[in-house]
Design an enzyme around this catalytic site. Structure first.
Site, short mmCIF file in Angstrom:
data_model
loop_
_atom_site.label_atom_id
_atom_site.label_comp_id
_atom_site.label_asym_id
_atom_site.label_seq_id
_atom_site.Cartn_x
_atom_site.Cartn_y
_atom_site.Cartn_z
N ASP A 122 0.81 -1.22 0.00
CA ASP A 122 0.00 0.00 0.00
C ASP A 122 0.85 1.27 0.00
OD1 ASP A 122 1.07 -0.08 2.52
OD2 ASP A 122 -0.85 -0.12 3.59
N GLY A 123 2.17 1.11 0.03
CA GLY A 123 3.03 2.29 0.00
C GLY A 123 3.09 3.04 1.32
N ASP A 249 19.23 -5.78 -0.71
CA ASP A 249 18.57 -4.47 -0.94
C ASP A 249 18.56 -3.63 0.33
OD1 ASP A 249 16.76 -6.75 -0.37
OD2 ASP A 249 15.28 -5.18 -0.04
N ASP A 259 17.49 0.68 6.70
CA ASP A 259 16.28 -0.14 6.70
C ASP A 259 16.09 -0.90 8.00
OD1 ASP A 259 15.74 0.91 4.28
OD2 ASP A 259 15.57 -0.98 3.20
P1 AMP Z 1 11.83 -3.93 3.33
O1 AMP Z 1 11.72 -5.32 3.85
O2 AMP Z 1 11.08 -2.90 4.14
O3 AMP Z 1 13.24 -3.53 3.12
O4 AMP Z 1 11.10 -3.94 1.91
C1 AMP Z 1 11.38 -4.83 0.87
C2 AMP Z 1 10.71 -4.37 -0.38
O5 AMP Z 1 9.28 -4.33 -0.21
C3 AMP Z 1 11.09 -2.97 -0.85
O6 AMP Z 1 11.06 -2.96 -2.24
C4 AMP Z 1 10.00 -2.11 -0.26
O7 AMP Z 1 9.84 -0.91 -0.95
C5 AMP Z 1 8.79 -3.01 -0.44
N1 AMP Z 1 7.73 -2.70 0.54
C6 AMP Z 1 7.75 -2.96 1.87
N2 AMP Z 1 6.61 -2.56 2.45
C7 AMP Z 1 5.84 -2.01 1.49
C8 AMP Z 1 4.54 -1.39 1.46
N3 AMP Z 1 3.79 -1.28 2.56
N4 AMP Z 1 4.11 -0.95 0.28
C9 AMP Z 1 4.85 -1.08 -0.83
N5 AMP Z 1 6.05 -1.63 -0.88
C10 AMP Z 1 6.56 -2.10 0.27
MG MG Z 2 14.42 -2.36 2.38
#
Ligand code: AMP
Ligand code: MG
Length: 495
Positions: A122-123, A249, A259
């Site tokens: 949901d961003g 990432d 992160d």
């Molecule tokens: P993270 O585990 O937070 O480092 O996220 C891993 C990937 O998932 C990245 O590409 C983030 O941008 C994406 N992501 C995590 N949470 C969301 C969210 N609520 N909406 C959209 N993308 C997400």
């Molecule tokens: Mg990340």
């Protein structure tokens, strides 16, 4: 109006590197915290800021002049599996600036709506993880560990769906770079060597300017990144910090902790501690972090291969030679940091013995479930003569006799140094914190904020963590480990 002196170097790389996107406005932004000290240091003119201005800008509702909002493209190995397209699914880079010393600083909103890379997400970000990232990243900075910084935290006034409806938040963070190992992988996986080179040149210019002096800038870039990661992971280990999701990432090219998801500091020490609910195999366990660091750097080296030499065989040889330096660098950083923690000065031919001595301390901490932070802080209080001063540290061990035995060896070692108790204690107390962001305290701050919109617990904890090495009046409760009913066994990404 807030003025941020953007010059947006990343946007100059061109459309392959990102997707332009605007934050999606939120209904009722309210400022929880703004980091004045950081704002000043990166050249934001803050004196006449009013809170409404700040919450409008750092919720994404108003785009400051000169910003060029974009979501960065990247790939990543997540728990060892390659995802060719991740990218900023809920983060938007507002732009880049140069701070007062001419170093680059990038400013990013996280939780500000869907982007080209959101997939099913949901961003948005939940308020809890926003507060956690704010507290832990700022604590890391004060613990002298490279990290992204928190510039602002805003409550959106909107709910987000995470199993149930929870309040939403947006964090603004700064970094020397938001380029990740996964950013290199994104282009390497497409066989787009020109873009890998463009990215490497960009990173060298922004973050490793010394590397341009050499005749082999890409090999030297790899050397520098490896050194930065080795140093960073050694610092994590010295604080009992577990990142929790060391996917490629989530590994910054600039050697900063980035992160903050299911991260946590260890209370009762265990070598193989895991907190993250999604890390079922313990891939990112405490004692596996150095190995994973090398694994991730190997993925970076693979991405850089075409830049290292004109044939693959030659490039592989060069990369392997450089990667071999990681373990040595890491061990060196680890030993020098742990020596400071234990009050040991490097003396001739003592490397091996010191390593054994330090590891045997960790072993008895493990078998006695001794609190990581309190053990080292209490060690910083010890005198060379055994006495009542030993009670504090002995009490942390289920079997104090095991500490006594170790303490005897430690005393035999420190007595050989030309340092008196006071000098040694001073060195140790400068690296062994009293206060860390303990999981149960973060949880209490989140609970009060989410359940009662009460941010006082968050603010109080943040304040204490500003000076982690200095004993503060009436703050004894912040140094305590959790009571049994307060122990946090698992942490969640909250995504
Ligand atoms: P993270 O585990 O937070 O480092 O996220 C891993 C990937 O998932 C990245 O590409 C983030 O941008 C994406 N992501 C995590 N949470 C969301 C969210 N609520 N909406 C959209 N993308 C997400
Ligand atoms: Mg990340």
């Amino acid at each position: 109006m807030i003025k941020i002196p953007f010059n947006n170097q990343y946007a100059c790389l061109g459309g392959k590197f990102y997707s332009e996107v605007l934050p999606i406005p939120v209904s009722q932004p309210s400022l929880i915290k703004f980091n004045d000290e950081l704002a000043h240091s990166v050249g934001l003119s803050v004196d006449d800021f009013d809170r409404d201005d700040i919450s409008a800008v750092f919720s994404g509702n108003v785009i400051p002049d000169g910003a060029q909002p974009l979501a960065m493209a990247y790939s990543g190995h997540q728990f060892g599996n390659f995802s060719p397209q991740l990218g900023d699914g809920r983060a938007i880079l507002l732009g880049d600036i140069k701070d007062e010393d001419g170093t680059s600083v990038s400013v990013q909103l996280k939780g500000c709506g869907r982007t080209h890379f959101s997939r099913n997400g949901d961003g948005r970000a939940a308020l809890g993880p926003v507060l956690r990232e704010y507290l832990v990243s700022e604590a890391m900075a004060k613990l002298n560990t490279p990290t992204t910084r928190a510039l602002a935290a805003v409550a959106t006034g909107e709910g987000v769906n995470r199993e149930c409806l929870v309040p939403g938040g947006i964090i603004t963070r700064t970094a020397s770079s938001f380029v990740r190992i996964g950013t290199f992988q994104y282009f390497a996986a497409q066989g787009d060597t020109a873009s890998v080179k463009q990215l490497a040149d960009f990173v060298i210019e922004q973050n490793y300017p010394d590397v341009t002096e050499s005749g082999q800038p890409y090999a030297d870039l790899l050397v520098a990144v490896i050194k930065g990661q080795a140093s960073l992971i050694a610092k994590w280990m010295q604080l009992g910090f577990i990142h929790g999701v060391m996917n490629t990432d989530n590994m910054s090219i600039a050697g900063e902790t980035i992160d903050y998801g299911p991260c946590a500091f260890i209370d009762a020490y265990a070598h193989n501690q895991v907190f993250s609910s999604i890390d079922r195999g313990g891939r990112y366990a405490y004692n596996n972090q150095p190995n994973i660091g090398l694994w991730n750097l190997t993925r970076l080296a693979e991405s850089l291969l075409p830049l290292l030499a004109d044939t693959t065989d030659k490039a592989v040889d060069i990369a392997q030679g450089i990667l071999e330096s990681f373990t040595e660098e890491y061990e060196r950083f680890w030993l020098s940091g742990m020596r400071l923690k234990c009050g040991l000065q490097a003396i001739e031919n003592s490397d091996r013995d010191d390593k054994v001595l330090i590891e045997s301390l960790l072993d008895i901490m493990h078998s006695n479930s001794a609190d990581f932070t309190l053990t080292f802080r209490s060690l910083s209080q010890l005198k060379v003569e055994p006495g009542q001063g030993d009670d504090g540290i002995r009490d942390l061990f289920q079997n104090p006799l095991q500490f006594d035995e170790w303490g005897e060896k430690w005393r035999e070692r420190v007595i050989q140094q030309d340092l008196d108790d006071v000098e040694r204690q001073k060195i140790m107390q400068a690296v062994n914190p009293i206060y860390i962001p303990r999981n149960h305290q973060i949880e209490a701050a989140i609970r009060a904020a989410e359940d009662n919109a009460d941010y006082s617990v968050f603010h109080d904890l943040h304040e204490v963590l500003q000076s982690p090495f200095v004993r503060q009046v009436n703050k004894a409760s912040y140094q305590l480990p959790p009571e049994p009913e307060e122990i946090i066994h698992q942490t969640f990404c909250g995504t």
